[in-house]
Design an enzyme around this catalytic site. Sequence first.
Site, PDB file in Angstrom:
ATOM      1  N   SER A 239     -10.175  -5.204  -0.478  1.00  0.00           N
ATOM      2  CA  SER A 239      -9.897  -5.060  -2.096  1.00  0.00           C
ATOM      3  C   SER A 239     -11.224  -5.318  -2.783  1.00  0.00           C
ATOM      4  CB  SER A 239      -9.079  -6.008  -2.440  1.00  0.00           C
ATOM      5  OG  SER A 239      -8.338  -5.766  -3.631  1.00  0.00           O
TER       6      SER A 239
ATOM      7  N   ASP B 167      -1.104   2.469  -1.738  1.00  0.00           N
ATOM      8  CA  ASP B 167      -1.895   1.195  -1.979  1.00  0.00           C
ATOM      9  C   ASP B 167      -1.551   0.997  -3.319  1.00  0.00           C
ATOM     10  OD1 ASP B 167      -3.252  -1.232  -2.576  1.00  0.00           O
ATOM     11  OD2 ASP B 167      -4.597  -0.769  -0.828  1.00  0.00           O
TER      12      ASP B 167
ATOM     13  N   HIS C 203      -0.957  -3.101   0.678  1.00  0.00           N
ATOM     14  CA  HIS C 203      -2.210  -3.552   0.374  1.00  0.00           C
ATOM     15  C   HIS C 203      -2.989  -4.090   1.468  1.00  0.00           C
ATOM     16  CE1 HIS C 203      -5.808  -4.119  -2.266  1.00  0.00           C
ATOM     17  NE2 HIS C 203      -5.706  -5.137  -2.234  1.00  0.00           N
TER      18      HIS C 203
END
Length: 512
Positions: free
Chosen positions: A222, A434, A463
């Site tokens: 991320s 996602d 995610h």
Amino acid sequence: MQRRPLVPLLAVSVMAALAPALAAAPATASPSARSTPASAAADADPLRPYARQKPVWGKCGVGTPAALRCATLKVPLDYRDPGGKKIDIAISRLKTSAPGKRHGVLLSNPGGPGGPGLEMPLELERQLPRQVKGRYDLIGFDPRGVGRSTPVQCGLSPEENVLLRPLRTFDKNVALARSVADKCRAKAGDKLPHITTRNTARDMDVLRAALGERKISYYGVSYGTALGAVYTQLFPRRADRFVLDSAIDPKLMWRGMFRIWAPEAERAFQRWTKWTAARDATYRLGDTPAEVGKSFWALVARADRDPIVIDGVPLDGAGVREQVRPNLFTVRDAARQVVRLKEAAGGRAKAQDLPEPPPEPDVSATVSVVCGDSSWPRDPETYRRDSIRDADRYPLYGDFASGVLPCAFWDRPVEPATEVNNTVPALIVQNEWDSQTPLVTAQALHGQMKGSRMVTVDEGEGHGVYGTNPCADFAANSYLATGKLPAADVTCRATPGERRATSSLPAPGPLG
């Protein structure tokens, strides 16, 4: 890996890789620096003392496994003034159990911005197969401004400790955003201009040098993908094997990353209504996508008239939209959540045996990075206009995504945003569905990192990919073990609505 002598390596590598950071523009490695005579290098390289630090390893804390060792490094607060104020960077290390097979170090970042990473090596040790973790010392660190690394703490109230809010409370949102900016400036004004992704990448290179490594390998999830991408741009010759999981588009850092949630939520909503309509016998929300959509919006309208109470928390219509949005990307979870909301609205909700939720993370460091990395509009009316327009275009989440943040009242960034455009090899892994970092942002990063390969999990949900899909794991593990990227981009398969393995890797922060 054959390690070269420590001091000569550092004297050259730090001048080549870090000295340009003294300028306002982002740092890059300079080949010509290598030809500088040693005496001139010592005079010209004010960053040399940072690179020559020797970490003093000790226990990380109570309850932490003894094998995980921690240390603290000093880095400049402002890389344009290396002789000025210094800050601490807390680092951790889990040494390889197979020293004879050691390739180097694997740094990591769990996400955020604002996520602590000292315990990340423990998570990776549980996830990585033996043939991979035996190749590396696993290295974690708290990014500057976070955890044990000279943290930014603005003293925010619970009401202020929220980033995105609906349009209906816009005037209050502006006041809260201004209050957060004022509190952060008062509490940490000297640090704020320097709590940025670029400076954290520079800290990573000091860490590399202090460990005596020519290059680093890296796993970032991320926000960690943005940090990894910026590192490859600033220090392309220092990047070895980089795995970027669930990727951010650097060109959208940061307002664009929030705003893209709105159109992506609409796409996910349409997919969810189709999936749920096909299972009307199970969920009873409608046997056509249109009927499922009506069921959801009826709940939103009901909550606006009379809040729906879930686990003691009353939700108005905006609260329902906010809670459901991320789950829409995992269709079964969203269907179950909407059924439960419907039951609660009808007074039929069942008591849930749920664990105590963790406290909301302090957003002080998150805001510092988000506001310090790039310029934001200064006029609150810009946010009002965008929120009104996007609420109409994207009714599920448009007003949240375009709302005003403290960045409207922040001081201007001291550096321009980093443009990522390089040929550094890397592996990008991405789920198609996602909720935090959509597929389009990973595809954009893939285009900017022209030496990368991409693994896409078709119909993949959730995610964070690593540890959840055997096909994607095989590609990532092979690359980390051998340094060989796939010959071409890879598509893996998943089934929508399947129970997916849950990764234990943490992903804190608004973007994960």
